[in-house]
Design a protein around this motif. Structure first.
Motif, PDB file in Angstrom:
ATOM      1  N   PRO A 216     -33.904 -46.279  15.459  1.00 38.59           N
ATOM      2  CA  PRO A 216     -33.557 -47.369  14.693  1.00 38.59           C
ATOM      3  C   PRO A 216     -34.860 -47.467  14.008  1.00 38.59           C
ATOM      4  N   SER A 217     -36.024 -47.097  14.818  1.00 38.28           N
ATOM      5  CA  SER A 217     -37.252 -47.276  14.152  1.00 38.28           C
ATOM      6  C   SER A 217     -37.113 -46.355  13.096  1.00 38.28           C
ATOM      7  N   ASN A 218     -37.164 -45.268  12.750  1.00 39.76           N
ATOM      8  CA  ASN A 218     -37.146 -44.754  12.367  1.00 39.76           C
ATOM      9  C   ASN A 218     -35.656 -44.156  10.799  1.00 39.76           C
ATOM     10  N   ALA A 219     -35.130 -44.667  11.869  1.00 37.42           N
ATOM     11  CA  ALA A 219     -34.255 -44.139  10.867  1.00 37.42           C
ATOM     12  C   ALA A 219     -34.282 -44.404   8.984  1.00 37.42           C
ATOM     13  N   SER A 220     -34.731 -46.076   8.952  1.00 36.81           N
ATOM     14  CA  SER A 220     -34.891 -46.242   6.687  1.00 36.81           C
ATOM     15  C   SER A 220     -35.873 -45.587   6.615  1.00 36.81           C
TER      16      SER A 220
END
Ligand SMILES: O=C(CO)COP(=O)(O)O
Length: 251
Positions: A216-220
Motif C-alpha cells: 500500500p505504501s508504494n502503490a500510488s
C-alpha cells in the motif's frame, strides 16, 4: 492511452487453507462501487481453493485465476491441472511463466509458450510473467532478457485480448526492494513497444502489470507510471486491508 480499467491481481502462491475464505470474503466485501468502477480485482489462490473462491466471488465482479497449468488438455500427467479444469472452476485467468516456476522448476520460454496456448484454447486469459535477475540487470541485459522471454513465450495465433503481461524483476520479488520509478517506466515503455510491434493496435491495449514488493505504501507511485496498467501482488495480497489498500491507489 490505455482505455481499459487497470488490473490488480493477487498471487497467493502456496498460501491459504479453507479458513482463508473469510479473508477473501473481506476482499470481496471491500470491493465496493467506488473501487469497482476504477479497477478490476483478481485473486489467484492455490488450486485447492479455486472453486470455493469462485463461489464466494459470484456476483461481485472479483475475478479468479490459477497460478499455473499444464500445456496439455488431458491425459497421464499425475498431479497436473489443465486449463480446461481451471475454466471449469469458474476462474478466468491463469498466471504463466512466473519466475518461481521458471527458476525452481526449470521452466523455459517454450514451456511458458505451450501453457499460454493452452490457456488461450480454454478461453481464459494468460497473465504471462517476465523478469530479469539481479545479475542480468547489473550486466545491462534487462531489456534484452525481457525481449527474449516475450518472443519465446508468445505462441502464434494469440490475440492481444487474451493476454496480460506482468513485469516482475526476480530480485524485487519478496525482498522489499523495488526498481526505481524511472527503471519501471523504461521497462514498461519497452514492453509496450514490443507488444505493439507484435499485436498492432491491440498491443496498445494489453495490460502491463508491475510485480515485486508492491505494498500500500508504494502503490500510488508505481501505479501512476504510464504503461503500468496495474499490479501483480504477492505477499500483500494475502490480507484484505493491504490488497484493497493497493487497489485504492486508483481511487
Ligand atoms: O511474485 C510476485 C507476484 O507474482 C510478487 O511477490 P511479492 O509481492 O511478495 O514481492
Amino acid at each position: 492511452m490505455h482505455a481499459r480499467k487497470p488490473l490488480v491481481v493477487g498471487n497467493w502462491k502456496m498460501n491459504g487453507l479453507k479458513a482463508s475464505a473469510s479473508e477473501f470474503g473481506r476482499m470481496v466485501e471491500g470491493y465496493g462501487a467506488g473501487l469497482r468502477h476504477r479497477v478490476q480485482l483478481v485473486v489467484c489462490p492455490p488450486v485447492t481453493l479455486l472453486s470455493t473462491f469462485a463461489v464466494i466471488a459470484l456476483g461481485s465482479r472479483v475475478g479468479i485465476g490459477a497460478q499455473d497449468c499444464h500445456p496439455g488438455t488431458h491425459g497421464a500427467h499425475t498431479g497436473d491441472i489443465s486449463a480446461e479444469m481451471i475454466a471449469d472452476t469458474g476462474a478466468a485467468f491463469v498466471i504463466v511463466g512466473h519466475s518461481e516456476r521458471r527458476i525452481a522448476h526449470r521452466e523455459s520460454d517454450a514451456d511458458a509458450r505451450g501453457k499460454v496456448k493452452a490457456v488461450h484454447h480454454a478461453g481464459l486469459i494468460a497473465i504471462l510473467c517476465v523478469g530479469e535477475t539481479a545479475e542480468e540487470r547489473k550486466a545491462g541485459l534487462a531489456l534484452q532478457v525481457i525481449d527474449g522471454q516475450l518472443e519465446g513465450s508468445l505462441p502464434e495465433g494469440l490475440t492481444g485480448d487474451d493476454l496480460v503481461v506482468a513485469y516482475e524483476p526476480v530480485w524485487a520479488i519478496g525482498t522489499g526492494v523495488t526498481p526505481s520509478l524511472s527503471d519501471i517506466a523504461e521497462m514498461h515503455a519497452h514492453i509496450r513497444l514490443r507488444l505493439v510491434e507484435r499485436f498492432g493496435e491491440e498491443g496498445g491495449r494489453i495490460h502491463i502489470l508491475y510485480g515485486g514488493s508492491v505494498k500500500p505504501s508504494n502503490a500510488s507511485d508505481i501505479l501512476a507510471i504510464s504503461d503500468v496498467n496495474g499490479a501483480l501482488v504477492g505477499g500483500a495480497s494475502l490480507k484484505a486491508a493491504d490488497f484493497l489498500g493497493i487497489a485504492s491507489a486508483y481511487v
